[in-house]
Design a protein around this motif. Sequence first.
Motif, PDB file in Angstrom:
ATOM      1  N   SER A 291      26.752  21.288  34.257  1.00 52.79           N
ATOM      2  CA  SER A 291      25.595  20.569  34.811  1.00 52.79           C
ATOM      3  C   SER A 291      25.252  21.054  36.211  1.00 52.79           C
ATOM      4  CB  SER A 291      25.878  19.063  34.859  1.00 52.79           C
ATOM      5  OG  SER A 291      26.123  18.573  33.566  1.00 52.79           O
ATOM      6  N   LEU A 292      26.251  21.173  37.063  1.00 52.94           N
ATOM      7  CA  LEU A 292      26.014  21.619  38.435  1.00 52.94           C
ATOM      8  C   LEU A 292      25.553  23.073  38.468  1.00 52.94           C
ATOM      9  CD1 LEU A 292      26.096  20.915  41.432  1.00 52.94           C
ATOM     10  CD2 LEU A 292      28.525  21.528  41.425  1.00 52.94           C
ATOM     11  N   GLY A 293      26.168  23.920  37.664  1.00 56.77           N
ATOM     12  CA  GLY A 293      25.766  25.327  37.613  1.00 56.77           C
ATOM     13  C   GLY A 293      24.333  25.482  37.158  1.00 56.77           C
ATOM     14  N   LYS A 294      23.953  24.719  36.151  1.00 52.82           N
ATOM     15  CA  LYS A 294      22.580  24.759  35.645  1.00 52.82           C
ATOM     16  C   LYS A 294      21.605  24.264  36.713  1.00 52.82           C
ATOM     17  CE  LYS A 294      19.855  23.442  31.672  1.00 52.82           C
ATOM     18  NZ  LYS A 294      19.823  22.885  30.347  1.00 52.82           N
ATOM     19  N   PHE A 295      21.951  23.182  37.383  1.00 49.61           N
ATOM     20  CA  PHE A 295      21.100  22.630  38.438  1.00 49.61           C
ATOM     21  C   PHE A 295      20.901  23.639  39.569  1.00 49.61           C
ATOM     22  CE2 PHE A 295      20.789  20.420  42.532  1.00 49.61           C
ATOM     23  CZ  PHE A 295      19.612  19.700  42.345  1.00 49.61           C
ATOM     24  N   ILE A 296      21.994  24.234  40.026  1.00 52.44           N
ATOM     25  CA  ILE A 296      21.915  25.202  41.122  1.00 52.44           C
ATOM     26  C   ILE A 296      21.099  26.418  40.697  1.00 52.44           C
ATOM     27  CG2 ILE A 296      23.244  26.797  42.570  1.00 52.44           C
ATOM     28  CD1 ILE A 296      25.498  24.640  42.539  1.00 52.44           C
ATOM     29  N   SER A 297      21.339  26.910  39.498  1.00 56.55           N
ATOM     30  CA  SER A 297      20.609  28.086  39.013  1.00 56.55           C
ATOM     31  C   SER A 297      19.112  27.819  38.896  1.00 56.55           C
ATOM     32  CB  SER A 297      21.151  28.525  37.656  1.00 56.55           C
ATOM     33  OG  SER A 297      22.475  28.989  37.805  1.00 56.55           O
ATOM     34  N   GLU A 298      18.744  26.628  38.468  1.00 55.93           N
ATOM     35  CA  GLU A 298      17.327  26.276  38.354  1.00 55.93           C
ATOM     36  C   GLU A 298      16.653  26.202  39.719  1.00 55.93           C
ATOM     37  OE1 GLU A 298      17.360  22.657  36.101  1.00 55.93           O
ATOM     38  OE2 GLU A 298      17.648  23.705  34.194  1.00 55.93           O
ATOM     39  N   LYS A 299      17.398  25.830  40.742  1.00 56.08           N
ATOM     40  CA  LYS A 299      16.848  25.712  42.094  1.00 56.08           C
ATOM     41  C   LYS A 299      16.876  27.036  42.848  1.00 56.08           C
ATOM     42  CE  LYS A 299      16.201  21.309  41.695  1.00 56.08           C
ATOM     43  NZ  LYS A 299      14.875  20.821  41.444  1.00 56.08           N
ATOM     44  N   SER A 300      17.603  28.004  42.330  1.00 56.81           N
ATOM     45  CA  SER A 300      17.766  29.293  42.996  1.00 56.81           C
ATOM     46  C   SER A 300      16.796  30.310  42.426  1.00 56.81           C
ATOM     47  CB  SER A 300      19.202  29.776  42.797  1.00 56.81           C
ATOM     48  OG  SER A 300      19.361  31.074  43.295  1.00 56.81           O
ATOM     49  N   SER A 301      16.336  31.194  43.279  1.00 58.27           N
ATOM     50  CA  SER A 301      15.423  32.242  42.809  1.00 58.27           C
ATOM     51  C   SER A 301      16.020  33.626  43.046  1.00 58.27           C
ATOM     52  CB  SER A 301      14.081  32.111  43.528  1.00 58.27           C
ATOM     53  OG  SER A 301      14.269  32.267  44.924  1.00 58.27           O
ATOM     54  N   THR A 302      17.319  33.726  42.921  1.00 55.71           N
ATOM     55  CA  THR A 302      17.998  34.988  43.180  1.00 55.71           C
ATOM     56  C   THR A 302      18.754  35.455  41.936  1.00 55.71           C
ATOM     57  OG1 THR A 302      19.620  36.104  44.579  1.00 55.71           O
ATOM     58  CG2 THR A 302      20.026  33.795  44.123  1.00 55.71           C
ATOM     59  N   GLU A 303      18.985  36.750  41.860  1.00 55.09           N
ATOM     60  CA  GLU A 303      19.802  37.323  40.789  1.00 55.09           C
ATOM     61  C   GLU A 303      21.280  37.053  41.032  1.00 55.09           C
ATOM     62  OE1 GLU A 303      18.763  38.991  37.972  1.00 55.09           O
ATOM     63  OE2 GLU A 303      16.760  38.369  38.562  1.00 55.09           O
ATOM     64  N   PHE A 304      21.626  36.757  42.274  1.00 55.65           N
ATOM     65  CA  PHE A 304      23.009  36.481  42.657  1.00 55.65           C
ATOM     66  C   PHE A 304      23.480  35.213  41.950  1.00 55.65           C
ATOM     67  CE2 PHE A 304      26.399  35.074  45.505  1.00 55.65           C
ATOM     68  CZ  PHE A 304      27.051  36.257  45.760  1.00 55.65           C
ATOM     69  N   PRO A 305      24.649  35.229  41.313  1.00 54.39           N
ATOM     70  CA  PRO A 305      25.136  34.056  40.575  1.00 54.39           C
ATOM     71  C   PRO A 305      25.661  32.964  41.519  1.00 54.39           C
ATOM     72  CG  PRO A 305      26.647  35.897  40.329  1.00 54.39           C
ATOM     73  CD  PRO A 305      25.480  36.401  41.119  1.00 54.39           C
ATOM     74  N   ILE A 306      24.754  32.376  42.263  1.00 56.39           N
ATOM     75  CA  ILE A 306      25.105  31.416  43.310  1.00 56.39           C
ATOM     76  C   ILE A 306      25.774  30.158  42.746  1.00 56.39           C
ATOM     77  CG2 ILE A 306      22.834  30.296  43.384  1.00 56.39           C
ATOM     78  CD1 ILE A 306      24.951  31.165  46.460  1.00 56.39           C
ATOM     79  N   GLY A 307      25.381  29.734  41.549  1.00 58.90           N
ATOM     80  CA  GLY A 307      25.974  28.530  40.964  1.00 58.90           C
ATOM     81  C   GLY A 307      27.471  28.668  40.762  1.00 58.90           C
ATOM     82  N   THR A 308      27.880  29.711  40.073  1.00 57.29           N
ATOM     83  CA  THR A 308      29.304  29.934  39.830  1.00 57.29           C
ATOM     84  C   THR A 308      30.042  30.171  41.140  1.00 57.29           C
ATOM     85  OG1 THR A 308      28.801  30.867  37.667  1.00 57.29           O
ATOM     86  CG2 THR A 308      30.973  31.342  38.556  1.00 57.29           C
ATOM     87  N   PHE A 309      29.391  30.876  42.063  1.00 58.31           N
ATOM     88  CA  PHE A 309      30.005  31.147  43.366  1.00 58.31           C
ATOM     89  C   PHE A 309      30.316  29.833  44.092  1.00 58.31           C
ATOM     90  CE2 PHE A 309      29.585  32.076  47.941  1.00 58.31           C
ATOM     91  CZ  PHE A 309      30.541  33.071  48.073  1.00 58.31           C
ATOM     92  N   ILE A 310      29.340  28.945  44.186  1.00 60.52           N
ATOM     93  CA  ILE A 310      29.543  27.661  44.876  1.00 60.52           C
ATOM     94  C   ILE A 310      30.586  26.817  44.155  1.00 60.52           C
ATOM     95  CG2 ILE A 310      28.425  25.449  45.400  1.00 60.52           C
ATOM     96  CD1 ILE A 310      25.866  27.095  46.039  1.00 60.52           C
ATOM     97  N   ILE A 311      30.505  26.783  42.847  1.00 58.90           N
ATOM     98  CA  ILE A 311      31.455  25.986  42.069  1.00 58.90           C
ATOM     99  C   ILE A 311      32.886  26.488  42.265  1.00 58.90           C
ATOM    100  CG2 ILE A 311      32.192  25.537  39.686  1.00 58.90           C
ATOM    101  CD1 ILE A 311      29.112  25.308  39.071  1.00 58.90           C
ATOM    102  N   ASN A 312      33.100  27.796  42.209  1.00 59.62           N
ATOM    103  CA  ASN A 312      34.455  28.326  42.362  1.00 59.62           C
ATOM    104  C   ASN A 312      35.014  28.094  43.763  1.00 59.62           C
ATOM    105  OD1 ASN A 312      34.769  29.122  39.709  1.00 59.62           O
ATOM    106  ND2 ASN A 312      34.087  31.201  40.078  1.00 59.62           N
ATOM    107  N   ILE A 313      34.173  28.215  44.790  1.00 58.35           N
ATOM    108  CA  ILE A 313      34.657  27.993  46.160  1.00 58.35           C
ATOM    109  C   ILE A 313      34.955  26.514  46.386  1.00 58.35           C
ATOM    110  CG2 ILE A 313      34.140  28.249  48.624  1.00 58.35           C
ATOM    111  CD1 ILE A 313      34.602  30.915  46.932  1.00 58.35           C
ATOM    112  N   THR A 314      34.051  25.620  45.974  1.00 57.87           N
ATOM    113  CA  THR A 314      34.321  24.186  46.154  1.00 57.87           C
ATOM    114  C   THR A 314      35.523  23.752  45.318  1.00 57.87           C
ATOM    115  OG1 THR A 314      32.701  23.574  44.443  1.00 57.87           O
ATOM    116  CG2 THR A 314      31.936  23.596  46.748  1.00 57.87           C
ATOM    117  N   GLY A 315      35.682  24.349  44.145  1.00 60.01           N
ATOM    118  CA  GLY A 315      36.845  24.029  43.324  1.00 60.01           C
ATOM    119  C   GLY A 315      38.144  24.456  43.990  1.00 60.01           C
ATOM    120  N   ALA A 316      38.135  25.629  44.624  1.00 63.73           N
ATOM    121  CA  ALA A 316      39.330  26.102  45.338  1.00 63.73           C
ATOM    122  C   ALA A 316      39.670  25.164  46.492  1.00 63.73           C
ATOM    123  CB  ALA A 316      39.111  27.521  45.851  1.00 63.73           C
TER     124      ALA A 316
END
Length: 117
Positions: free
Chosen positions: A19-44
């Motif tokens: 859900s969070l990855g999908k939300f972030i990706s929909e709000k982002s306009s970049t090719e960079f996989p920002i959703g997974t990046f944010i999720i993995n860092i906050t998870g760590a």
Amino acid sequence: MTYVLVAVGGAAGSLVRYSLGKFISEKSSTEFPIGTFIINITGAIMLGVVSTIGVSNDMMLLLGDGFFGAYTTFSTFMYEGFNLFQEREKLNAYIYILCSLILGVIGYALGTKIGSI
């Protein structure tokens, strides 16, 4: 009971990640996989907190192994990094992979500091 705790935590973690990855990706306009990046860092960071605050073994199974094990995702990280290489986005691929690894370790260390306060 161990498997139930990991399964419940894992189900919740994967749903939150999706859900969070999908939300972030929909709000982002970049090719960079920002959703997974944010999720993995906050998870760590959060795994660092949980592993430091002295939770019970059952809570560690639920949160550490279950929730954060499913919330963070190495396979998606590798898939997205590899796709950046295939799409000839080599600089973004290197930035994504190196920053994820470095910030993941720093994030975990930061989480252990927060958890020990």
